[in-house]
Design a protein around this motif. Sequence first.
Motif, mmCIF file in Angstrom:
data_model
loop_
_atom_site.group_PDB
_atom_site.id
_atom_site.type_symbol
_atom_site.label_atom_id
_atom_site.label_comp_id
_atom_site.label_asym_id
_atom_site.label_seq_id
_atom_site.Cartn_x
_atom_site.Cartn_y
_atom_site.Cartn_z
ATOM 1 N N LEU A 84 0.833 -1.203 0.000
ATOM 2 C CA LEU A 84 0.000 0.000 0.000
ATOM 3 C C LEU A 84 0.874 1.263 0.000
ATOM 4 C CD1 LEU A 84 -3.065 0.703 0.263
ATOM 5 C CD2 LEU A 84 -2.612 1.058 2.705
ATOM 6 N N LYS A 85 1.886 1.269 0.880
ATOM 7 C CA LYS A 85 2.797 2.428 0.954
ATOM 8 C C LYS A 85 3.550 2.611 -0.365
ATOM 9 C CE LYS A 85 4.191 2.580 5.858
ATOM 10 N NZ LYS A 85 5.287 2.063 6.727
ATOM 11 N N LEU A 86 3.989 1.484 -0.946
ATOM 12 C CA LEU A 86 4.737 1.550 -2.202
ATOM 13 C C LEU A 86 3.852 2.150 -3.299
ATOM 14 C CD1 LEU A 86 7.259 0.809 -3.879
ATOM 15 C CD2 LEU A 86 6.261 -1.451 -4.241
ATOM 16 N N LYS A 87 2.587 1.749 -3.306
ATOM 17 C CA LYS A 87 1.674 2.261 -4.325
ATOM 18 C C LYS A 87 1.494 3.777 -4.163
ATOM 19 C CE LYS A 87 -2.331 1.244 -6.912
ATOM 20 N NZ LYS A 87 -2.958 0.137 -7.554
ATOM 21 N N GLU A 88 1.219 4.202 -2.940
ATOM 22 C CA GLU A 88 1.012 5.631 -2.684
ATOM 23 C C GLU A 88 2.236 6.450 -3.094
ATOM 24 O OE1 GLU A 88 -1.878 5.267 1.232
ATOM 25 O OE2 GLU A 88 0.051 6.327 1.404
ATOM 26 N N LEU A 89 3.406 5.987 -2.611
ATOM 27 C CA LEU A 89 4.632 6.754 -2.819
ATOM 28 C C LEU A 89 5.044 6.758 -4.292
ATOM 29 C CD1 LEU A 89 6.561 8.356 -1.074
ATOM 30 C CD2 LEU A 89 7.901 6.269 -0.707
ATOM 31 N N SER A 90 4.897 5.610 -4.960
ATOM 32 C CA SER A 90 5.355 5.572 -6.346
ATOM 33 C C SER A 90 4.436 6.398 -7.252
ATOM 34 C CB SER A 90 5.485 4.132 -6.846
ATOM 35 O OG SER A 90 4.249 3.477 -6.780
ATOM 36 N N GLN A 91 3.135 6.461 -6.906
ATOM 37 C CA GLN A 91 2.234 7.306 -7.689
ATOM 38 C C GLN A 91 2.560 8.783 -7.430
ATOM 39 O OE1 GLN A 91 -0.256 5.950 -9.774
ATOM 40 N NE2 GLN A 91 0.228 3.840 -9.234
ATOM 41 N N GLN A 92 2.792 9.092 -6.158
ATOM 42 C CA GLN A 92 3.073 10.473 -5.764
ATOM 43 C C GLN A 92 4.364 10.989 -6.419
ATOM 44 O OE1 GLN A 92 3.641 10.763 -1.475
ATOM 45 N NE2 GLN A 92 5.040 12.474 -1.806
ATOM 46 N N LEU A 93 5.381 10.117 -6.493
ATOM 47 C CA LEU A 93 6.678 10.548 -7.037
ATOM 48 C C LEU A 93 6.818 10.214 -8.523
ATOM 49 C CD1 LEU A 93 8.955 9.412 -4.077
ATOM 50 C CD2 LEU A 93 8.177 11.738 -4.584
ATOM 51 N N ASN A 94 5.716 9.710 -9.144
ATOM 52 C CA ASN A 94 5.760 9.359 -10.560
ATOM 53 C C ASN A 94 6.962 8.445 -10.841
ATOM 54 O OD1 ASN A 94 5.059 9.416 -13.288
ATOM 55 N ND2 ASN A 94 6.288 11.237 -13.693
ATOM 56 N N ALA A 95 7.106 7.434 -9.986
ATOM 57 C CA ALA A 95 8.279 6.543 -10.065
ATOM 58 C C ALA A 95 8.021 5.467 -11.101
ATOM 59 C CB ALA A 95 8.559 5.920 -8.704
ATOM 60 N N THR A 96 8.504 5.699 -12.316
ATOM 61 C CA THR A 96 8.228 4.786 -13.424
ATOM 62 C C THR A 96 9.495 4.077 -13.924
ATOM 63 O OG1 THR A 96 8.434 6.615 -14.969
ATOM 64 C CG2 THR A 96 6.204 6.074 -14.248
ATOM 65 N N ILE A 97 10.629 4.356 -13.281
ATOM 66 C CA ILE A 97 11.862 3.646 -13.652
ATOM 67 C C ILE A 97 12.251 2.789 -12.450
ATOM 68 C CG2 ILE A 97 14.255 3.884 -14.424
ATOM 69 C CD1 ILE A 97 12.391 5.071 -16.433
ATOM 70 N N LEU A 98 12.206 1.480 -12.620
ATOM 71 C CA LEU A 98 12.356 0.562 -11.490
ATOM 72 C C LEU A 98 13.565 -0.339 -11.713
ATOM 73 C CD1 LEU A 98 8.642 -0.735 -11.648
ATOM 74 C CD2 LEU A 98 9.404 1.502 -10.925
ATOM 75 N N SER A 139 2.903 -3.812 -9.894
ATOM 76 C CA SER A 139 1.513 -3.566 -9.484
ATOM 77 C C SER A 139 1.366 -2.193 -8.846
ATOM 78 C CB SER A 139 1.050 -4.614 -8.474
ATOM 79 O OG SER A 139 1.019 -5.872 -9.045
ATOM 80 N N ALA A 140 2.428 -1.725 -8.180
ATOM 81 C CA ALA A 140 2.339 -0.466 -7.442
ATOM 82 C C ALA A 140 2.636 0.744 -8.323
ATOM 83 C CB ALA A 140 3.310 -0.491 -6.268
ATOM 84 N N ALA A 141 3.572 0.598 -9.239
ATOM 85 C CA ALA A 141 4.087 1.762 -9.975
ATOM 86 C C ALA A 141 3.058 2.271 -10.976
ATOM 87 C CB ALA A 141 5.384 1.382 -10.675
ATOM 88 N N PRO A 142 3.183 3.538 -11.391
ATOM 89 C CA PRO A 142 2.258 4.082 -12.392
ATOM 90 C C PRO A 142 2.332 3.278 -13.699
ATOM 91 C CG PRO A 142 3.605 5.838 -11.430
ATOM 92 C CD PRO A 142 4.176 4.542 -10.937
ATOM 93 N N LYS A 143 1.222 3.327 -14.454
ATOM 94 C CA LYS A 143 1.201 2.656 -15.763
ATOM 95 C C LYS A 143 2.332 3.162 -16.651
ATOM 96 C CE LYS A 143 -3.629 1.410 -16.045
ATOM 97 N NZ LYS A 143 -4.872 1.453 -16.815
ATOM 98 N N GLY A 144 2.829 2.296 -17.510
ATOM 99 C CA GLY A 144 3.903 2.713 -18.414
ATOM 100 C C GLY A 144 5.268 2.677 -17.750
ATOM 101 N N SER A 145 5.385 1.936 -16.634
ATOM 102 C CA SER A 145 6.685 1.856 -15.948
ATOM 103 C C SER A 145 7.612 0.885 -16.661
ATOM 104 C CB SER A 145 6.482 1.405 -14.499
ATOM 105 O OG SER A 145 5.898 2.437 -13.746
ATOM 106 N N LYS A 146 8.894 1.076 -16.441
ATOM 107 C CA LYS A 146 9.910 0.222 -17.053
ATOM 108 C C LYS A 146 10.737 -0.406 -15.932
ATOM 109 C CE LYS A 146 12.258 0.292 -21.387
ATOM 110 N NZ LYS A 146 12.608 1.000 -22.580
#
Lengths: 330, 330
Positions: A204-218, A232-239
């Motif tokens: 849940l925390k990972l989802k919130e934080l990754s959406q908030q920070l637009n974290a799409t490079i993993l 599952s947590a990161a915004p759509k279009g993540s790599k």
Amino acid sequence: MQAVVLTENGAQPTVATIPVPKPGPGEVLVKMYASPINPSDLAFLAGGYGVKKPYPVVPGFEGSGTVVAAGKGILPKIWLGKKIACAASPKLNGCWAEYMVTTASSCVPLSKKISTEQGSMMFVNPMTALAFFDVYKNTPNPSNKLRGIINTAAASALGRMVIRIGKQKGIPVISIVRRNEQVDMLKPEGAEYILNSSDPDFELKLKELSQQLNATILFDAVGGKMPQQLLSAAPKGSKLFIYGRLSAEPCEILPSDLIFTGNQIQGFWLTNWLHENGMIKTLLTIREVQSLIKHELATHIHKQFSIGQITEAIEIYKNKMSKGKVLLRF
Amino acid sequence: MQAVVLTENGAQPTVATIPVPKPGPGEVLVKMYASPINPSDLAFLAGGYGVKKPYPVVPGFEGSGTVVAAGKGILPKIWLGKKIACAASPKLNGCWAEYMVTTASSCVPLSKKISTEQGSMMFVNPMTALAFFDVYKNTPNPSNKLRGIINTAAASALGRMVIRIGKQKGIPVISIVRRNEQVDMLKPEGAEYILNSSDPDFELKLKELSQQLNATILFDAVGGKMPQQLLSAAPKGSKLFIYGRLSAEPCEILPSDLIFTGNQIQGFWLTNWLHENGMIKTLLTIREVQSLIKHELATHIHKQFSIGQITEAIEIYKNKMSKGKVLLRF
């Protein structure tokens, strides 16, 4: 000379006496000073690394020392007598020995400002950390918004470098560790966003934080369920870039996290990255490593061992990786 | 009117009497003739599809019928009275009903040469099959050599279309099925390369064949261990597109098949592909579908059922997918 020798796939490495090698054309003989144990060395010992060499073989991908003999060619002559950082040749014996032959182009002279210990760890982790930010920069960002990075196994030497370079470049980094003590270890590095994957509300925390920070490079070095949790947590279009397999488990990916999301997965391997990017980028990266090695790319050393203590050295590194690096000294 | 209705996630769909809907601006009312059951419908029924609609909802993504009422706008008026193939609107009730409202832009007029049954299956599989070859064409091919395609679950309606279009375009297709009877089913389609994943030497044969045919574009609808088997066998630098999850298992990927290989994984979803490629490519693809629907993109129909037989229709489709398509008739 004394050398660590691996006689077969997955065997225990032992110490043996073997002849001092001779440098051929374009090669140098290095009297080794220090060499670290990296996760890639453990993968090589277990037989699961991308580079295979014929047995018996001396492991060890990077180190430091002094060039004491030079083969034919200009570059070997230039390095002769110099203190250098070096990478093992992909075709020859490696760094865990009193002497190593490698190609002169795999050596970098060390300025007096860089300790021989830090110099022995200049290639694998520092260049990987800088390469991650190069990959970041070169991944299309259609939204043009600031985007964050997620990195796992973040208490590692590499994980700490990613945090410090992220800070220096103003790029938010979400660092994922597996234990509370590792959260405390990363705070002094200046890490702003640290998550513990053992927490019950981690996803849940990972989802919130990754959406908030637009974290799409993993970046993931763990495997198992971690890649799926990231996607599952990161915004759509993540790599997602897989660069390690510390859990020794295959990655489990839910098809729906790929089919409907535009997410992508690929591997990251420094050897391929250097090969694809060519000599000039390699030289520029080495120059950046040298300028940052005192701070952003410094490695904390946990313990140093002599070559005869190889078994103990590997055990200590395996069991306490996040305490810092284990060095072999020759 | 009678309609198939789903009242909650994962429930059994039932038949209910609901009001005939009214077309809004830009929309048409279609008196439905036929609609197939596709794997994407099964995923939607199970709640695992990329498009979510509020419950209660009428399922069914594509069909055919006659436009019997038109909302405001030019296109609705043009379609009025015409026999059309149609896709459901992503926001409204779907095709499994006596009448459906959809956007006029989701309708294509059917020429007299196309049967209303074949017309009901014009979108999902034929456009996906053509999109696969578009993805193939647009994936960089630095070696410039002819390269092959691997497709799994190849006895499906889509799998057969991929075989026939590959043949028409001169692109080698390796078709993977799960049973010997499916091997026999695909031979009449002109399939040259068929492998049965239940054979004990499947992985070895797959490796030999994929290297020989330079098969670096892989499509998988199975999940579970299949993606890993594909990536381990295929040449380095392969690109795997996940488009289904027939096994209902997460994909298991070995990190080493990504880290050291340059392989990549991403999803394929027709809805995203259409969105990314825009209206003109959609229209061109529809035109190509219409010109190929008599042969390359024809679908074998296994059974037809009335709306009241929905439970039986779904069971028969689920258990005998490769026998051919199951159509609902209204």
